[in-house]
Write a protein that holds these residues in place. Sequence first.
Motif, PDB file in Angstrom:
ATOM      1  N   UNK A 258       7.124   8.646   5.585  1.00 53.33           N
ATOM      2  CA  UNK A 258       6.903   7.268   5.139  1.00 53.33           C
ATOM      3  C   UNK A 258       5.709   6.656   5.865  1.00 53.33           C
ATOM      4  N   UNK A 259       5.626   6.886   7.167  1.00 53.42           N
ATOM      5  CA  UNK A 259       4.499   6.374   7.953  1.00 53.42           C
ATOM      6  C   UNK A 259       3.191   6.983   7.467  1.00 53.42           C
ATOM      7  N   UNK A 260       3.198   8.298   7.249  1.00 53.85           N
ATOM      8  CA  UNK A 260       1.988   8.961   6.767  1.00 53.85           C
ATOM      9  C   UNK A 260       1.596   8.468   5.385  1.00 53.85           C
ATOM     10  N   UNK A 261       2.582   8.296   4.507  1.00 56.97           N
ATOM     11  CA  UNK A 261       2.289   7.830   3.152  1.00 56.97           C
ATOM     12  C   UNK A 261       1.699   6.422   3.169  1.00 56.97           C
ATOM     13  N   UNK A 262       2.218   5.563   4.052  1.00 53.45           N
ATOM     14  CA  UNK A 262       1.680   4.202   4.161  1.00 53.45           C
ATOM     15  C   UNK A 262       0.244   4.220   4.684  1.00 53.45           C
ATOM     16  N   UNK A 263      -0.074   5.207   5.523  1.00 44.61           N
ATOM     17  CA  UNK A 263      -1.421   5.258   6.091  1.00 44.61           C
ATOM     18  C   UNK A 263      -2.434   5.891   5.141  1.00 44.61           C
ATOM     19  N   UNK A 264      -1.969   6.465   4.067  1.00 41.75           N
ATOM     20  CA  UNK A 264      -2.859   7.092   3.081  1.00 41.75           C
ATOM     21  C   UNK A 264      -3.353   6.025   2.107  1.00 41.75           C
ATOM     22  N   UNK A 265      -4.656   6.012   1.869  1.00 40.01           N
ATOM     23  CA  UNK A 265      -5.236   5.003   0.979  1.00 40.01           C
ATOM     24  C   UNK A 265      -4.814   5.223  -0.464  1.00 40.01           C
ATOM     25  N   UNK A 266      -4.584   6.461  -0.847  1.00 39.14           N
ATOM     26  CA  UNK A 266      -4.148   6.748  -2.209  1.00 39.14           C
ATOM     27  C   UNK A 266      -5.189   6.401  -3.252  1.00 39.14           C
ATOM     28  N   UNK A 267      -6.446   6.551  -2.884  1.00 40.57           N
ATOM     29  CA  UNK A 267      -7.517   6.234  -3.832  1.00 40.57           C
ATOM     30  C   UNK A 267      -8.410   7.460  -4.026  1.00 40.57           C
ATOM     31  N   UNK A 268      -9.648   7.231  -4.375  1.00 40.22           N
ATOM     32  CA  UNK A 268     -10.570   8.325  -4.668  1.00 40.22           C
ATOM     33  C   UNK A 268     -11.202   8.938  -3.416  1.00 40.22           C
ATOM     34  N   UNK A 269     -10.952   8.352  -2.250  1.00 44.99           N
ATOM     35  CA  UNK A 269     -11.528   8.900  -1.019  1.00 44.99           C
ATOM     36  C   UNK A 269     -10.913  10.263  -0.711  1.00 44.99           C
ATOM     37  N   UNK A 270     -11.685  11.112  -0.074  1.00 46.38           N
ATOM     38  CA  UNK A 270     -11.185  12.456   0.243  1.00 46.38           C
ATOM     39  C   UNK A 270     -10.409  12.511   1.550  1.00 46.38           C
ATOM     40  N   UNK A 271     -10.672  11.564   2.453  1.00 50.11           N
ATOM     41  CA  UNK A 271      -9.939  11.597   3.727  1.00 50.11           C
ATOM     42  C   UNK A 271      -8.475  11.254   3.478  1.00 50.11           C
TER      43      UNK A 271
END
Length: 130
Positions: free
Chosen positions: A107-120
């Motif tokens: 959950x913490x990792x998912x919240x920290x992910x931008x979830x957009x077009x960025x590759x990071x």
Amino acid sequence: MLNIGEAAQASGVSAKMIRHYESIGLLPAAQRTVAGYRVYGEQDVRLLQFIHRGRALGFSLEKIAELLALWQDQGRASADVRRLAEQHIAELERKIDELQAMKRTLETLARSCHGDQRSDCPILDDLATH
């Protein structure tokens, strides 16, 4: 007498698993017809149902073998059965704690992910560093 398919249907255990349980000695070897086909009686189906229920409760095959031995021993002490159940409860609680910790981390990792077009991606970064 039931053939393996009928025994599987009556017990909820697949024919493949019935053969496996026989091969490891959890279930006695089936009687055979003249043609060599396995046949099962009511007691075999009861044993398979016992095994099926034990697996559904998360017991290992080793523990189910112990429980079967206790079930078949009329001189057993119920304290022995309870001890096995309590040990299993403690193991389930440990697994639940581990799963909850995994869930919190994800959950913490998912919240920290931008979830957009960025590759990071922090999720992939975490997997790569551990």
